[in-house]
Design a protein around this motif. Structure first.
Motif, PDB file in Angstrom:
ATOM      1  N   THR A   1      38.983  87.278  23.731  1.00  0.00           N
ATOM      2  CA  THR A   1      39.835  87.477  24.911  1.00  0.00           C
ATOM      3  C   THR A   1      39.043  88.015  26.088  1.00  0.00           C
ATOM      4  OG1 THR A   1      40.392  89.737  24.221  1.00  0.00           O
ATOM      5  CG2 THR A   1      41.812  87.969  23.411  1.00  0.00           C
ATOM      6  N   ALA A   2      37.716  87.937  26.027  1.00  0.00           N
ATOM      7  CA  ALA A   2      36.872  88.574  27.033  1.00  0.00           C
ATOM      8  C   ALA A   2      37.136  88.048  28.433  1.00  0.00           C
ATOM      9  CB  ALA A   2      35.398  88.387  26.666  1.00  0.00           C
ATOM     10  N   PHE A   3      37.244  86.730  28.587  1.00  0.00           N
ATOM     11  CA  PHE A   3      37.345  86.170  29.935  1.00  0.00           C
ATOM     12  C   PHE A   3      38.724  86.411  30.554  1.00  0.00           C
ATOM     13  CE2 PHE A   3      33.705  84.024  28.150  1.00  0.00           C
ATOM     14  CZ  PHE A   3      32.817  84.027  29.210  1.00  0.00           C
TER      15      PHE A   3
ATOM     16  N   MET B   1      40.865  96.479  39.381  1.00  0.00           N
ATOM     17  CA  MET B   1      39.855  97.184  40.168  1.00  0.00           C
ATOM     18  C   MET B   1      40.004  96.893  41.652  1.00  0.00           C
ATOM     19  SD  MET B   1      36.289  96.981  37.979  1.00  0.00           S
ATOM     20  CE  MET B   1      35.476  98.175  39.043  1.00  0.00           C
ATOM     21  N   THR B   2      40.256  95.631  41.973  1.00  0.00           N
ATOM     22  CA  THR B   2      40.393  95.246  43.375  1.00  0.00           C
ATOM     23  C   THR B   2      41.589  95.941  44.016  1.00  0.00           C
ATOM     24  OG1 THR B   2      39.390  93.091  42.893  1.00  0.00           O
ATOM     25  CG2 THR B   2      40.647  93.301  44.948  1.00  0.00           C
TER      26      THR B   2
ATOM     27  N   ILE C   1      39.446  88.839  34.045  1.00  0.00           N
ATOM     28  CA  ILE C   1      40.286  88.564  35.210  1.00  0.00           C
ATOM     29  C   ILE C   1      41.266  89.705  35.448  1.00  0.00           C
ATOM     30  CG2 ILE C   1      41.967  86.985  36.195  1.00  0.00           C
ATOM     31  CD1 ILE C   1      39.108  85.898  36.021  1.00  0.00           C
ATOM     32  N   LYS C   2      41.841  90.241  34.386  1.00  0.00           N
ATOM     33  CA  LYS C   2      42.802  91.344  34.531  1.00  0.00           C
ATOM     34  C   LYS C   2      42.119  92.593  35.076  1.00  0.00           C
ATOM     35  CE  LYS C   2      45.829  89.750  30.783  1.00  0.00           C
ATOM     36  NZ  LYS C   2      46.354  90.059  29.422  1.00  0.00           N
TER      37      LYS C   2
ATOM     38  N   GLN D   1      32.798  95.663  31.833  1.00  0.00           N
ATOM     39  CA  GLN D   1      33.846  96.126  30.928  1.00  0.00           C
ATOM     40  C   GLN D   1      34.364  95.031  30.004  1.00  0.00           C
ATOM     41  OE1 GLN D   1      36.841  98.757  32.960  1.00  0.00           O
ATOM     42  NE2 GLN D   1      35.671  98.195  34.781  1.00  0.00           N
ATOM     43  N   ALA D   2      34.270  93.771  30.441  1.00  0.00           N
ATOM     44  CA  ALA D   2      34.906  92.697  29.684  1.00  0.00           C
ATOM     45  C   ALA D   2      33.926  91.811  28.919  1.00  0.00           C
ATOM     46  CB  ALA D   2      35.741  91.835  30.630  1.00  0.00           C
TER      47      ALA D   2
END
Length: 351
Positions: free
Chosen positions: A218-220, A230-231, A224-225, A92-93
């Motif tokens: 802003t991909a990385f 998801m977690t 993380i977000k 997704q990112a």
């Protein structure tokens, strides 16, 4: 100028994603399964049944039974689950949304074939593949392509097929492969046929919005977000459901012995139980081996061959927001029916 500046960032995202996929799968799946294949060939076994161990009966329902199964299951799959979450969020990112839409976004059989073939290197269990499927759907992969990817990880797992041949016999491997191909590509095609024109148009609009809003810069941080979300969303309910199923083993799988014969009633009952229950990758191989050694007939074993690995209550819950309810209902029913067909074929072919 902006597009020129973004190109290195897009390439970096692809490099990171591919590194995670290749290194992660090598460490978690490919290398361990390569070694286990030699064990299967020499010992005709890959370990004890996670369901009941060396006993012919599952433990009585209790907190201890729930915790014991959850711990054994968690020990077997935690690395693959972490990898699944990393890949599901990275899809997704780090990958441009138009790539997923271009490769898997069309509701046709071509996207189903791609989804099924892309699943082959993954070799994940149904729950560990679920975060990746959720990531593909969030990037507007067609439902049928995502279903083919999900089921292909289990039904067509090359390592499991090899283990099955050495441990159970090559006739069992052939039955699994034949029905697995039908399930992965046939069910994927059916699910794509269920896509309405309104849903297809909404998907195209969503892809356009994703492309316009996508900022590689802003991909990385976005990765993380998404990983955190998801977690927190998937893991807690997953743990609860595994605990419940661990305690419910005694009801889903009664005492295993010669009394579980080739009657249609037993084949249907174990098809339903196998569809609901959750196991780690290739866990069905020692489970079926143990049950056959206790005298269970081939028909119920054939039912478990196709139902135990493909779906489970936890994996269905993890994907409840990724597919329309009618799609998951059709998939669940189709897996159970396939289990019945597999059991009847095992009887008819004299396994």
């Amino acid at each position: 100028m902006q597009s020129t500046l973004q190109q290195p960032r897009v390439k970096l995202g692809w490099i990171v994603f591919l590194l995670i996929a290749v290194v992660g799968l090598f460490y978690v799946k490919w290398f361990p399964y390569y070694n286990r294949a030699f064990v299967a060939a020499s010992q005709h076994s890959i370990g004890k049944s996670i369901l009941m161990g060396t006993s012919a009966s599952a433990p009585a329902a209790s907190w201890q039974a729930a915790i014991d199964y959850a711990l054994a299951y968690g020990k077997a799959i935690w690395q693959a689950m972490v990898l699944g979450l990393l890949l599901g969020s990275a899809v997704q990112a780090l990958i441009p949304p138009q790539w997923v839409a271009r490769a898997l976004g069309r509701a046709d059989f071509n996207s189903v074939v791609k989804g099924g073939l892309m699943s082959l290197p993954g070799m994940m269990c149904t729950c560990c593949a679920a975060p990746v499927v959720a990531g593909l759907r969030a990037r507007e992969a067609a439902p049928g392509a995502a279903i083919a990817f999900w089921l292909g990880n289990t039904a067509l797992n090359p390592a499991t097929l090899i283990f099955m041949g050495f441990v159970l016999g090559w006739q069992w491997m052939g039955l699994r492969l034949a029905l697995g191909i039908v399930m992965v590509f046939g069910l994927g095609y059916l699910v794509n046929r269920m896509v309405t024109p309104q849903e297809a148009e909404a998907s195209r609009e969503a892809v356009a919005q994703l492309v316009s809003a996508d900022d590689p810069g802003t991909a990385f941080s976005r990765w993380i977000k998404i990983l955190g979300r998801m977690t927190l969303r998937l893991v807690p309910e997953y743990i609860v459901l595994v605990l419940i199923l661990g305690a419910a083993r005694t009801w889903l799988f009664p005492h295993i012995g010669p009394d579980i014969d080739n009657s249609l009633l037993w084949i249907i009952a174990l098809s339903i139980a196998g569809t609901l229950f959750v196991i780690p990758t290739a866990g069905e191989v020692p489970i079926i081996q143990a049950m056959l050694s206790f005298g269970m007939a081939a028909g119920p074993a054939g039912a478990l061959l196709m139902t135990l690995p493909l779906v489970s209550v936890p994996s269905l819950a993890m994907l409840a927001r990724s597919f329309p309810r009618r799609v998951l209902t059709v998939v669940t029913c189709a897996v159970a029916v396939c289990g019945v067909a597999s059991g009847l074929l095992a009887v008819a072919l004299g396994f």
